[in-house]
Design an enzyme around this catalytic site. Structure first.
Site, mmCIF file in Angstrom:
data_model
loop_
_atom_site.group_PDB
_atom_site.id
_atom_site.type_symbol
_atom_site.label_atom_id
_atom_site.label_comp_id
_atom_site.label_asym_id
_atom_site.label_seq_id
_atom_site.Cartn_x
_atom_site.Cartn_y
_atom_site.Cartn_z
ATOM 1 N N LYS A 190 1.058 4.864 -6.485
ATOM 2 C CA LYS A 190 2.435 4.595 -6.212
ATOM 3 C C LYS A 190 2.865 3.227 -6.700
ATOM 4 C CE LYS A 190 2.135 7.176 -1.896
ATOM 5 N NZ LYS A 190 2.196 7.082 -0.443
ATOM 6 N N ASP B 152 -6.909 -4.415 -12.233
ATOM 7 C CA ASP B 152 -7.747 -5.328 -11.481
ATOM 8 C C ASP B 152 -9.198 -5.206 -11.951
ATOM 9 O OD1 ASP B 152 -7.873 -7.215 -9.378
ATOM 10 O OD2 ASP B 152 -8.444 -5.686 -7.932
#
Length: 185
Positions: free
Chosen positions: A41, A98
């Site tokens: 999301k 990340d």
């Protein structure tokens, strides 16, 4: 020492400029069109702005991954694409890259589906935490090794609707998930 107040990382204007730059790069490189895929999301606001800003023909689609299984680095697809990507240029759109674990999984999955190419656009590239040596092709901002909320990025489902990116304190938010709610008004 925690952060009692969040620190502004990127204003709405800064984000708009980054979106415009990334959209121009994608439009130039994918001049024959592409499938833009939102990784749900966290990428949704970036994705929506990016789709409106590109100047090429695009098809849009969405996918979602589970959270990492504890101590495994494994995810699973919980929402799959509706379109066939075989022979097509695909741009995965992420809110933040990340460790690279999710990105590595998704790129491999799309290549198995015979995508002609798989590129990655991300709002934030936090390379300090990279485990897999994968790099995004289009980057809105290089990010320090900090915790971010806003513009799609959340804490326990909160703060995705901020129109800016802020650096926050996860330990403060763990104690009080609404600690930064004043930013919403």
């Amino acid at each position: 020492m925690g952060r009692a107040q969040p620190e502004l990382f990127a204003s709405r204007v800064d984000i708009g400029q980054a979106v415009g730059r990334v959209a121009a790069e994608i439009s130039q490189r994918c001049s024959n069109g592409a499938v833009l895929v939102s990784v749900l999301k966290g990428s949704l606001p970036f994705f929506a702005d990016l789709v409106r800003a590109v100047s090429i023909a695009v098809e849009v689609d969405f996918l979602a991954l589970s959270r990492f299984a504890p101590d495994s680095g494994r995810v699973r697809l919980v929402k799959d694409l509706d379109c066939d990507v075989a022979g097509r240029e695909v741009v995965l759109v992420e809110g933040i890259v990340d460790t690279g674990l999710s990105l590595g999984y998704l790129k491999g999955e799309l290549k198995r589906r015979s995508a002609a190419s798989v590129a990655v656009a991300t709002l934030l590239n936090r390379s300090a935490r990279r485990i897999l040596p994968v790099e995004p092709d289009y980057v809105g901002f290089e990010a320090p090794d900090e915790f971010f909320v806003g513009y799609g990025l959340d804490w326990a489902g909160r703060y995705r609707n901020l129109d800016k990116l802020v650096i926050g304190d996860p330990s403060l938010l763990a104690d009080d998930p609404d600690a930064y709610v004043s930013l919403l008004y």
